[in-house]
Design an enzyme around this catalytic site. Structure first.
Site, PDB file in Angstrom:
ATOM      1  N   LYS A  43      58.494  24.586  35.204  1.00  0.00           N
ATOM      2  CA  LYS A  43      58.412  25.143  36.506  1.00  0.00           C
ATOM      3  C   LYS A  43      59.089  27.050  36.625  1.00  0.00           C
ATOM      4  CE  LYS A  43      58.310  20.879  38.111  1.00  0.00           C
ATOM      5  NZ  LYS A  43      55.651  20.732  37.857  1.00  0.00           N
ATOM      6  N   CYS A  44      58.552  27.718  35.463  1.00  0.00           N
ATOM      7  CA  CYS A  44      59.300  28.894  35.606  1.00  0.00           C
ATOM      8  C   CYS A  44      58.356  29.500  36.326  1.00  0.00           C
ATOM      9  CB  CYS A  44      59.925  29.532  34.097  1.00  0.00           C
ATOM     10  SG  CYS A  44      60.122  31.069  33.666  1.00  0.00           S
ATOM     11  N   GLY A  45      58.327  31.152  36.552  1.00  0.00           N
ATOM     12  CA  GLY A  45      57.528  31.615  37.257  1.00  0.00           C
ATOM     13  C   GLY A  45      56.847  32.667  35.800  1.00  0.00           C
ATOM     14  N   THR A  47      56.178  30.584  33.120  1.00  0.00           N
ATOM     15  CA  THR A  47      55.170  29.474  32.209  1.00  0.00           C
ATOM     16  C   THR A  47      53.394  29.930  31.995  1.00  0.00           C
ATOM     17  OG1 THR A  47      56.833  27.361  33.614  1.00  0.00           O
ATOM     18  CG2 THR A  47      54.875  27.517  32.673  1.00  0.00           C
TER      19      THR A  47
END
Length: 111
Positions: A43-45, A47
């Site tokens: 869910k990281c920017g 990813t």
């Protein structure tokens, strides 16, 4: 004087870790390979770009002794909220990851 040793020095190959299914994996099985040990989160920017680049790196160098060891972590803004198996499924189905995804870890040591 001036330095403290909180963790004894160890080679990466001396550790045993758990894969996404909870089975022990002795990292000595990777001796002789170049390793990229990486923290991942679904869910990281970053990813999409990170997993895409990891898959490209693995495809390009896997036959030349290169291996990626991916460790999901939920400590940074709760960006890996599911289980370890969820993280593996995400990486393998969405990004065609063929490198191992291990059990979720905490990366900043004891509290």
């Amino acid at each position: 004087m001036g330095s403290s040793s909180s963790v004894p020095e160890k080679s990466t190959h001396e550790f045993t870790v758990k894969n996404s299914k909870g089975n022990d994996i002795n990292l000595s099985s990777y001796k002789g390979k170049v390793l990229l040990v990486v923290n991942v989160a679904s869910k990281c920017g970053f990813t999409n770009s990170n997993y895409t680049q990891l898959t490209e790196l693995h495809s390009k160098y896997k036959d030349k002794g290169f291996e990626i060891l991916a460790f999901p972590c939920n400590q940074f803004l709760y960006q890996e909220p599911g289980t370890s198996q969820d993280a593996e499924q995400f990486a393998c189905s969405r990004f065609k990851a063929e490198y191992p995804i291990f059990q979720k870890v905490k990366v900043n040591g004891p509290a």
